[in-house]
Design a protein around this motif. Structure first.
Motif, short mmCIF file in Angstrom:
data_model
loop_
_atom_site.label_atom_id
_atom_site.label_comp_id
_atom_site.label_asym_id
_atom_site.label_seq_id
_atom_site.Cartn_x
_atom_site.Cartn_y
_atom_site.Cartn_z
N UNK A 45 0.81 -1.19 0.00
CA UNK A 45 0.00 0.00 0.00
C UNK A 45 0.87 1.27 0.00
N UNK A 46 1.97 1.25 0.77
CA UNK A 46 2.82 2.43 0.83
C UNK A 46 3.45 2.80 -0.51
N UNK A 47 3.92 1.83 -1.28
CA UNK A 47 4.48 2.22 -2.58
C UNK A 47 3.45 2.89 -3.49
N UNK A 48 2.21 2.43 -3.44
CA UNK A 48 1.16 3.05 -4.25
C UNK A 48 0.89 4.47 -3.76
N UNK A 97 3.73 6.77 -4.84
CA UNK A 97 3.65 7.01 -6.29
C UNK A 97 2.59 8.05 -6.60
N UNK A 98 1.46 7.99 -5.93
CA UNK A 98 0.38 8.96 -6.14
C UNK A 98 0.82 10.34 -5.65
N UNK A 99 1.48 10.40 -4.48
CA UNK A 99 1.93 11.68 -3.94
C UNK A 99 2.97 12.30 -4.87
N UNK A 100 3.90 11.49 -5.38
CA UNK A 100 4.93 12.00 -6.27
C UNK A 100 4.32 12.48 -7.59
N UNK A 101 3.32 11.78 -8.08
CA UNK A 101 2.70 12.13 -9.36
C UNK A 101 1.90 13.42 -9.26
N UNK A 102 1.14 13.57 -8.18
CA UNK A 102 0.26 14.73 -8.04
C UNK A 102 0.82 15.80 -7.11
N UNK A 103 2.11 15.80 -6.85
CA UNK A 103 2.72 16.77 -5.93
C UNK A 103 2.51 18.22 -6.38
N UNK A 104 2.69 18.56 -7.66
CA UNK A 104 2.46 19.96 -8.04
C UNK A 104 1.02 20.41 -7.81
N UNK A 105 0.07 19.53 -7.97
CA UNK A 105 -1.33 19.89 -7.79
C UNK A 105 -1.68 20.06 -6.32
N UNK A 106 -0.89 19.48 -5.44
CA UNK A 106 -1.14 19.60 -4.01
C UNK A 106 -0.33 20.75 -3.42
N UNK A 107 0.92 20.88 -3.81
CA UNK A 107 1.78 21.88 -3.18
C UNK A 107 1.46 23.31 -3.60
#
Length: 92
Positions: free
Chosen positions: A1-4, A7-17
């Motif tokens: 679960x943690x790798x997924x 991966x999601x946090x890294x992919x959508x980081x600009x949209x969150x930060x």
């Protein structure tokens, strides 16, 4: 679960930060103006370095007597010797 998850946090980081940074910046901006006060005093423009230098040079010129100058003969005595003549013996 943690790798997924990572991966999601890294992919959508600009949209969150970006929204988070925008909110933090807006809160900080308004908090700073609240602490400073609503009506800032207009600052007096400072003179630039070149303007201060010109003023200083003009003040120096005003205090001098321009009719009293050093003769060229006196100036030539203090002129440095040529580089090529340094190793030659001096003529007396």
């Amino acid at each position: 679960m943690w790798p997924v998850f990572w991966t999601v946090v890294r992919t959508y980081a600009p949209y969150v930060t970006f929204p988070v940074a925008f909110v933090v910046g807006a809160v900080g901006y308004h908090l700073e103006w609240f602490i400073r006060g609503k009506d800032p005093q207009p600052m007096e423009e400072e003179k630039s370095i070149s303007e201060r230098r010109e003023d200083r040079k003009l003040d120096e010129l005003l205090g001098k007597d321009h009719t009293q100058v050093v003769s060229l003969k006196d100036k030539l005595e203090f002129a440095p010797k040529a580089v090529l003549n340094r190793n030659r013996p001096e003529k007396n």
